[in-house]
Design a protein around this motif. Sequence first.
Motif, short mmCIF file in Angstrom:
data_model
loop_
_atom_site.label_atom_id
_atom_site.label_comp_id
_atom_site.label_asym_id
_atom_site.label_seq_id
_atom_site.Cartn_x
_atom_site.Cartn_y
_atom_site.Cartn_z
N ALA A 170 0.75 -1.26 -0.23
CA ALA A 170 0.17 0.05 0.07
C ALA A 170 0.87 1.27 -0.02
CB ALA A 170 -0.80 -0.15 1.23
N ARG A 246 -4.20 7.55 4.12
CA ARG A 246 -3.18 6.51 4.21
C ARG A 246 -3.08 5.39 5.08
NH1 ARG A 246 2.45 6.03 2.58
NH2 ARG A 246 1.72 6.75 0.82
N SER A 249 -5.78 3.10 3.73
CA SER A 249 -5.41 2.47 2.76
C SER A 249 -4.39 1.29 3.44
CB SER A 249 -4.68 3.11 1.64
OG SER A 249 -3.60 3.63 2.06
N GLN A 252 -6.56 -1.37 5.13
CA GLN A 252 -7.37 -2.13 3.86
C GLN A 252 -6.79 -3.17 3.34
OE1 GLN A 252 -10.86 -1.75 3.66
NE2 GLN A 252 -10.75 -3.52 2.67
N ALA A 253 -5.26 -2.86 3.20
CA ALA A 253 -4.44 -3.70 2.27
C ALA A 253 -4.09 -5.01 3.33
CB ALA A 253 -3.12 -3.12 1.95
#
Length: 280
Positions: A170, A246, A249, A252-253
């Motif tokens: 990410a 950030r 993300s 989420q990754a």
Amino acid sequence: MSSNQDQRQYWTEAAPGWLAAERAFERVGAEPGDRALDKLAPAPGATALDVGCGSGGTTLELARKVGPTGAVVGVDIAEPLVEEARRRAADAGCNNVTFLAADAETDDFGGNRFAAVYSRFGVMFFADPVAAFANIRSAMADDGHLSFVAWQNVLANEWILVPVLAAASATGAVPSPPTPGQPGPFSLSDADRVHAILDEAGFRSIDIDPVADAVVFAEDEIPLMVEIASGAGPVAEALRDADDARRASVSQAIEDALRSRADRGQIELSRAVLLVSAHR
Ligand SMILES: C[S@@+](CC[C@H](N)C(=O)[O-])C[C@H]1O[C@@H](n2cnc3c(N)ncnc32)[C@H](O)[C@@H]1O
């Protein structure tokens, strides 16, 4: 200035994140820690030392084992963790423990003192491991027993490898792989190296027991696993100055990577440690 000054700074700054995630970390670290404690088996009445004790959970456990006639000292390089450990001991009404904010590599803990020395993942951060273990040994009683647990190679520890690589995908910033000579969570991953360090530090009857198993999480525990990965180490570093987008993300990754491993609602990730035992 101690050669571990950068570790002091790192762990002092990481302390809030570590404390926030440590309950989750227990899920991965408690069982191997208990195995090392079983190997140590401190006698009632013994004097014990907990090296890199963090917020003192294992120190309190040691205190229960040695009982009211024994005494335990917890030592950690990060002052905020030692303060938290003192608070917890006071809350638990435990009065046979003391905590010291000190560098286990260089500080003098008194000669010929401890019958039992324990560490759960707290001895991998020394700039000079031979000097550190020699210092620890000098604080031990003549037939004192050392028992600690350290991680094996990161590749054998998917519980951290998978989230770290997912976070890197990410951010685009791939952390440099840990090398055995460098202080850090994987610095004592090689059994031959650990043996050589302890031998040079003067220990005898060195026994190194590699244990590999898996941690199994339910799919709905994914947030817990994100917490473990984000508490300290490369993911925490990557998130340090990150904005909300950030952070989201990266989380989420990690979630996606873990979910892709789910099988019938369960995620199984490898875990591998060395259980190390030695005598003075
Ligand atoms: C991974 S944490 C483990 C904490 C605790 N043993 C546990 O299992 O919850 C490593 C700990 O080692 C401590 N540490 C690192 N270098 C140290 C040193 N030179 N002397 C004493 N403690 C140190 C850190 O501050 C940190 O609390």
